[in-house]
Each structure stands twice: as structure tokens, then as C-alpha cells.
Motif scaffolding. Structure first.
Motif, PDB file in Angstrom:
ATOM      1  N   ARG A   1       0.891  -1.184  -0.043  1.00  0.00           N
ATOM      2  CA  ARG A   1       0.017   0.037  -0.246  1.00  0.00           C
ATOM      3  C   ARG A   1       0.820   1.457  -0.018  1.00  0.00           C
ATOM      4  O   ARG A   1       2.112   1.125  -0.147  1.00  0.00           O
ATOM      5  CB  ARG A   1      -0.843  -0.172   1.166  1.00  0.00           C
ATOM      6  CG  ARG A   1      -2.002  -1.394   1.271  1.00  0.00           C
ATOM      7  CD  ARG A   1      -2.787  -1.232   2.174  1.00  0.00           C
ATOM      8  NE  ARG A   1      -3.836  -2.503   2.104  1.00  0.00           N
ATOM      9  CZ  ARG A   1      -3.837  -3.516   2.650  1.00  0.00           C
ATOM     10  NH1 ARG A   1      -3.024  -3.496   3.906  1.00  0.00           N
ATOM     11  NH2 ARG A   1      -4.722  -4.392   2.433  1.00  0.00           N
ATOM     12  N   THR A   2       0.405   2.227   0.278  1.00  0.00           N
ATOM     13  CA  THR A   2       1.195   3.502   0.143  1.00  0.00           C
ATOM     14  C   THR A   2       2.486   3.720   1.062  1.00  0.00           C
ATOM     15  O   THR A   2       2.504   3.366   2.119  1.00  0.00           O
ATOM     16  CB  THR A   2       0.592   4.953   0.411  1.00  0.00           C
ATOM     17  OG1 THR A   2      -0.666   4.844  -0.437  1.00  0.00           O
ATOM     18  CG2 THR A   2       1.228   6.213   0.487  1.00  0.00           C
ATOM     19  N   ILE A   3       3.617   3.936   0.398  1.00  0.00           N
ATOM     20  CA  ILE A   3       4.880   4.120   0.916  1.00  0.00           C
ATOM     21  C   ILE A   3       5.239   5.377   1.195  1.00  0.00           C
ATOM     22  O   ILE A   3       5.169   6.140   0.179  1.00  0.00           O
ATOM     23  CB  ILE A   3       6.027   3.285   0.302  1.00  0.00           C
ATOM     24  CG1 ILE A   3       5.558   1.795   0.015  1.00  0.00           C
ATOM     25  CG2 ILE A   3       7.406   3.513   0.777  1.00  0.00           C
ATOM     26  CD1 ILE A   3       6.543   0.945  -1.210  1.00  0.00           C
TER      27      ILE A   3
ATOM     28  N   MET B   1      -4.663   2.230   0.209  1.00  0.00           N
ATOM     29  CA  MET B   1      -3.937   3.159  -0.368  1.00  0.00           C
ATOM     30  C   MET B   1      -4.376   4.631   0.522  1.00  0.00           C
ATOM     31  O   MET B   1      -5.347   4.785   0.714  1.00  0.00           O
ATOM     32  CB  MET B   1      -3.751   3.672  -1.741  1.00  0.00           C
ATOM     33  CG  MET B   1      -3.385   2.337  -2.404  1.00  0.00           C
ATOM     34  SD  MET B   1      -1.753   1.992  -2.557  1.00  0.00           S
ATOM     35  CE  MET B   1      -1.321   0.890  -3.801  1.00  0.00           C
ATOM     36  N   ASP B   2      -3.487   5.569   0.671  1.00  0.00           N
ATOM     37  CA  ASP B   2      -3.753   6.803   1.384  1.00  0.00           C
ATOM     38  C   ASP B   2      -4.741   7.597   0.618  1.00  0.00           C
ATOM     39  O   ASP B   2      -4.722   7.458  -0.647  1.00  0.00           O
ATOM     40  CB  ASP B   2      -2.308   7.565   1.258  1.00  0.00           C
ATOM     41  CG  ASP B   2      -1.319   7.305   2.304  1.00  0.00           C
ATOM     42  OD1 ASP B   2      -1.829   6.157   3.119  1.00  0.00           O
ATOM     43  OD2 ASP B   2      -0.544   7.892   2.792  1.00  0.00           O
ATOM     44  N   ALA B   3      -5.571   8.101   1.291  1.00  0.00           N
ATOM     45  CA  ALA B   3      -6.692   9.232   0.528  1.00  0.00           C
ATOM     46  C   ALA B   3      -6.166  10.290   0.069  1.00  0.00           C
ATOM     47  O   ALA B   3      -5.159  10.953   0.349  1.00  0.00           O
ATOM     48  CB  ALA B   3      -7.578   9.259   1.589  1.00  0.00           C
TER      49      ALA B   3
ATOM     50  N   TRP C   1       4.856   8.319  -2.127  1.00  0.00           N
ATOM     51  CA  TRP C   1       4.853   9.809  -2.106  1.00  0.00           C
ATOM     52  C   TRP C   1       5.859  10.315  -1.276  1.00  0.00           C
ATOM     53  O   TRP C   1       6.009   9.935  -0.158  1.00  0.00           O
ATOM     54  CB  TRP C   1       3.599  10.303  -2.096  1.00  0.00           C
ATOM     55  CG  TRP C   1       2.674  10.193  -0.618  1.00  0.00           C
ATOM     56  CD1 TRP C   1       1.796   9.362  -0.431  1.00  0.00           C
ATOM     57  CD2 TRP C   1       2.858  11.002   0.482  1.00  0.00           C
ATOM     58  NE1 TRP C   1       1.454   9.407   0.955  1.00  0.00           N
ATOM     59  CE2 TRP C   1       1.954  10.439   1.392  1.00  0.00           C
ATOM     60  CE3 TRP C   1       3.826  12.215   0.876  1.00  0.00           C
ATOM     61  CZ2 TRP C   1       1.822  11.173   2.713  1.00  0.00           C
ATOM     62  CZ3 TRP C   1       3.553  12.780   2.048  1.00  0.00           C
ATOM     63  CH2 TRP C   1       2.628  12.174   2.923  1.00  0.00           C
ATOM     64  N   GLY C   2       6.249  11.574  -1.602  1.00  0.00           N
ATOM     65  CA  GLY C   2       7.346  12.414  -0.734  1.00  0.00           C
ATOM     66  C   GLY C   2       6.847  13.928  -0.774  1.00  0.00           C
ATOM     67  O   GLY C   2       6.871  14.139  -1.815  1.00  0.00           O
ATOM     68  N   GLU C   3       6.661  14.509   0.188  1.00  0.00           N
ATOM     69  CA  GLU C   3       6.518  15.915   0.530  1.00  0.00           C
ATOM     70  C   GLU C   3       7.634  16.610   0.967  1.00  0.00           C
ATOM     71  O   GLU C   3       7.900  16.223   2.312  1.00  0.00           O
ATOM     72  CB  GLU C   3       5.043  16.217   1.240  1.00  0.00           C
ATOM     73  CG  GLU C   3       3.929  15.744   0.067  1.00  0.00           C
ATOM     74  CD  GLU C   3       2.440  16.317   0.800  1.00  0.00           C
ATOM     75  OE1 GLU C   3       2.518  17.080   1.656  1.00  0.00           O
ATOM     76  OE2 GLU C   3       1.681  15.699   0.344  1.00  0.00           O
TER      77      GLU C   3
END
Length: 449
Positions: free
Chosen positions: A72-74, A97-99, A122-124
Motif C-alpha cells: 500500500r502507500t509507502i 492506499m492513502d486518501a 509519495w514524498g512531500e
């Protein structure tokens, strides 16, 4: 004794000089954090733990050994290298997965551009992130491609927001959903020897509001835009996109544009270079620049380009959609150079709405003409063979849309120019392919190029 002493001295010298003052990066193997790699266990929590440990240590290598890691989301963090070894596959789960995060500016671009967290990775605000090795990140036919994305489903493989100093070297991105890679507001992106296989999904790479980008020695295959530079308003502001290079790569779009500016064009673009590229398919533009939302696009160079299976080899268009705050006026396209460009077999690689080929086009506006475009050693072999009646056509203005088909048939088979000035052709040639030349023989039957 003398030989032994000499050997010890050399060994000591090498130890002291190999990497002065720098310790080797620690390694964080995801299997040590619980990953199984069996293709059925959800391994993303273990991968997240390894990433967090590497980042907390001040930097380290997140080792992904051969295996299939269902995820799922990493969540990416700063100061890490993700080493996807050959034989390692991170594959997307179909749920969990993340919303997508809320975005107060989502009216200015479509759903996929407005959200970043509904992704496989994703990365922010991350810095100093690298992906290395010969492994694969695979959407596994589980990612969404449209704007109606079910909750818990991702629509992008790799999403980067406000990042700096990110590199990908040698990895493969496959089945990317809406985007295999989307980067918005990033500075310092380097993609080398990357393979993107998303020709049954949607976009390959979108560089949005981003600068100091290099894509090199790579292969990008997409259904929608393969390599696109854009500027939307998803971040609540725009950045000038500049100092970007795409070189020594093979690029294909089965249904849309191979290399493209836009359509999202709120901010400006300048100093962008494309060189030594093979465009092997584009059902819209091979080399496309559209300014739809007020941006100024200038100082762009295309050199050493070959085009095949391309419906519209070169397409420049200024529209006035103004899908940005403040209803901006029409933008500009200026100071563009095409040098050493050749094109053959210039028809769409797939059946798409409209016709399989359109003449290369420069279409500005009365208040915003396309300016200072140079064609030097541009040689295109075009289908031709159109009825003589088409020479009297007047294509529509089409201010709010942008695909090459919007103008329909052009009254020219080589280049069609409208509202353009300072256009120069040197050492350039337009040829008709053999089928068109055969059709020219009985001119009395109403045929013309």
C-alpha cells in the motif's frame, strides 16, 4: 619484511584516502524490518520502518533485495537511497492506499494533478532522495487512470511535492495509472537510465512547476502525454520552470503527445532543451508547445530529433483558456529553435478521433502571435495526397482547446502558420512520401499535395 612493510603502508594509505572524513552510509534491509517479499504479504509497513530508520540515522541505504513486495502507500523521507536490486519488484495493492488530501485550489486543474498522497510512493518536502538498482516499481494494473478514483485506490506510482535533489537511476516504472511520475514544485531532479512502461495507462512523466530537471538515457512509453512540462495551481502558487534538459532518450505516446508543454500553463517556462531524442510514436504532437492559461514559454531548443509514427510532427498553439486565478490574458510562445529534426512515416500509431495525420502547425493569436521560431535543417517526409479543395480551408480559432485535431484539415501539407512572425526556415525540406507522389500523377482528377 620489506615487501610486507610496503604492503601495509599501501593498505594504510588507501584506507586513509578512500573517502576522507566520510563514513560509509548505513544499510537498512527491509527484510530486517519484517518484509517477506512473497507477493502476498503487505510489506509496505516494513518498508516504511526501514525508510524511517534510515532517515532518522541521518541518511542511509534502504536495501530492497530480490522478491515481490506487495505494498500500500509507502512514505518517503529525506536523506535516503532506496536500492531496488535487480529482481526486486514493489507492486501496488488494489486497496488501502492513502486518501487524497484536501486541496482548496483543486478547481484549477483536474483531480490527478490536485492531489499527491493517493500514490504508491509519495514524498512531500523531501530532500536528498535517490532510487538506484535494476528493480521495478509496478502498478500491477491496480492504479486508477480517470478522475473518479475510488477511496483507497491510488492513481499514480511516484508522487513528489516540493522536493529537492531527487534522482532515479536504472529503475523501471510500470503501469503507472494516471501518472507514472508526477513532480510539482521540485528543484533538482535527475532521471538516468530509467524505463517507464505505461502505454496501457495514461501519463508517463509530468514535471510541473519544476526546475533544474534532467531526463537522460531513458525510455518513456505512455498512452497520454509521455514527457510533459506543466505549470498548474495545485500548490496555490506557481514557479518559473527553467534550466531543464531532456536528452539521449526514446519517447513514445500511443494516443497523445510525446514531448509536450501544457496544457496546464499558469506559470512561465524558459531555458528548456531537448536533444538527441527518438520520438517513436505520437497520435497527437511529436514536439508540442501550448500556452493555454497565460504562461510565457520562451528560449526552448529542440536538436537532434528523429520522429516516426507521429500524427503532428510539430505543434505550437497559443490559446486563452485562462484556467488560473485572475483570468489571465493569453500567454506567449517565443524564441524557439528546431535544429536537425527529421521525420518519416508521419501518421498516428493508433486509431484516434479525427485523422491519422495533420500538418505541423504554428497558431498564435492576434494579440499574442508566436514569435521568433527558427527551423534549421528540419526535414519532414509527410503523407500529402490531399484533395485540391482543402487548399481553401480556414481552420477555426479554437481558443479554449489544444489537441492538434482541433483545426481539422489544414490548407497546407508541410507547415501551416497563423498569427506568427519572425519565423525562419534554413536548410529545411518538406518531401512527400511515395504514396502521395503517386497520387499527384493524375492532377487532372482533382488531386493536389
Amino acid at each position: 619484511m620489506r615487501r610486507r612493510a610496503a604492503a601495509v603502508a599501501v593498505t594504510t594509505l588507501l584506507a586513509l584516502t578512500a573517502v576522507p572524513g566520510v563514513a560509509a552510509a548505513a544499510t537498512f534491509n527491509i527484510r530486517d524490518y519484517g518484509a517477506k517479499g512473497d507477493g502476498s504479504t503487505v510489506d509496505s509497513p516494513a518498508i516504511d520502518r526501514a525508510i524511517a530508520a534510515a532517515s532518522a540515522a541521518g541518511g542511509g541505504v534502504v536495501e530492497v533485495p530480490p522478491g515481490t513486495y506487495l505494498a500500500r502507500t509507502i512514505h518517503l523521507k529525506s536523506d535516503i537511497t532506496v536500492n531496488l536490486r535487480a529482481g526486486a519488484r514493489i507492486i501496488a495493492a488494489g486497496s488501502g492506499m492513502d486518501a487524497p488530501e484536501p486541496n482548496e485550489f483543486d478547481e484549477y486543474q483536474d483531480f490527478g494533478h490536485s492531489h499527491f498522497r493517493n500514490a504508491l510512493l509519495w514524498g512531500e518536502n523531501v530532500r536528498n532522495v535517490a532510487f538506484t538498482g535494476g528493480g521495478t516499481i509496478d502498478g500491477n494494473d491496480k492504479l486508477a487512470t480517470g478522475d473518479n478514483v475510488p477511496r483507497g485506490v491510488a492513481d499514480k506510482l511516484l508522487s513528489l511535492k516540493l522536493c529537492a535533489n531527487v534522482s532515479l537511476d536504472g529503475i523501471t516504472l510500470r503501469r503507472g495509472g494516471h501518472f507514472a511520475l508526477i513532480a510539482n514544485g521540485c528543484d533538482g531532479l535527475r532521471l538516468t537510465r530509467v524505463k517507464i512502461h505505461s502505454s496501457e495507462d495514461r501519463d508517463g512523466i509530468n514535471f510541473i512547476n519544476s526546475s533544474n530537471v534532467e531526463l537522460a538515457e531513458s525510455v518513456v512509453e505512455a498512452s497520454d502525454d509521455a514527457v510533459a512540462f506543466k505549470s498548474d495551481y495545485a500548490l496555490g502558487r506557481t514557479f518559473v520552470s527553467r534550466h531543464n534538459v531532456v536528452r539521449d532518450s526514446t519517447i513514445m505516446s500511443t494516443e497523445n503527445n510525446a514531448v509536450q508543454f501544457g496544457s496546464e500553463t499558469c506559470g512561465d517556462f524558459r531555458d528548456i532543451e531537448f536533444r538527441n531524442l527518438k520520438i517513436t510514436g505520437a497520435s497527437k504532437a511529436g514536439l508540442g508547445i501550448v500556452s493555454m492559461d497565460g504562461s510565457v514559454i520562451s528560449d526552448v531548443t529542440f536538436s537532434g530529433i528523429t520522429l516516426t509514427r507521429t500524427a503532428s510532427p510539430i505543434f505550437l498553439h497559443v490559446g486563452k483558456r485562462s484556467r488560473c486565478p485572475g483570468n489571465p490574458p493569453a500567454g506567449r510562445i517565443a524564441n524557439v529553435t528546431f535544429r536537425d529534426v527529421t521525420g518519416t512515416d508521419l501518421v498516428a500509431p493508433r486509431d484516434v478521433p479525427g485523422d491519422p495525420e495533420y500538418a505541423s502547425t504554428l497558431s498564435g493569436r492576434t494579440e499574442a502571435p508566436i514569435e521568433n521560431v527558427t527551423f534549421d535543417n528540419v526535414r519532414l517526409t509527410v503523407p500529402g495526397g490531399h484533395p485540391a479543395a482543402e487548399a481553401g480551408l480556414t481552420p477555426p480559432a479554437a481558443p479554449t482547446t489544444y489537441p492538434p485535431r482541433i483545426f481539422g484539415k489544414r490548407p497546407a501539407f508541410g507547415f501551416w502558420l497563423r498569427h506568427a512572425k519572425g519565423i525562419t526556415f534554413t536548410r529545411s525540406e518538406i518531401h512527400l512520401d511515395r504514396a502521395a507522389l503517386s497520387a499527384l500523377a493524375p492532377l487532372g482528377r482533382g488531386r493536389a499535395p
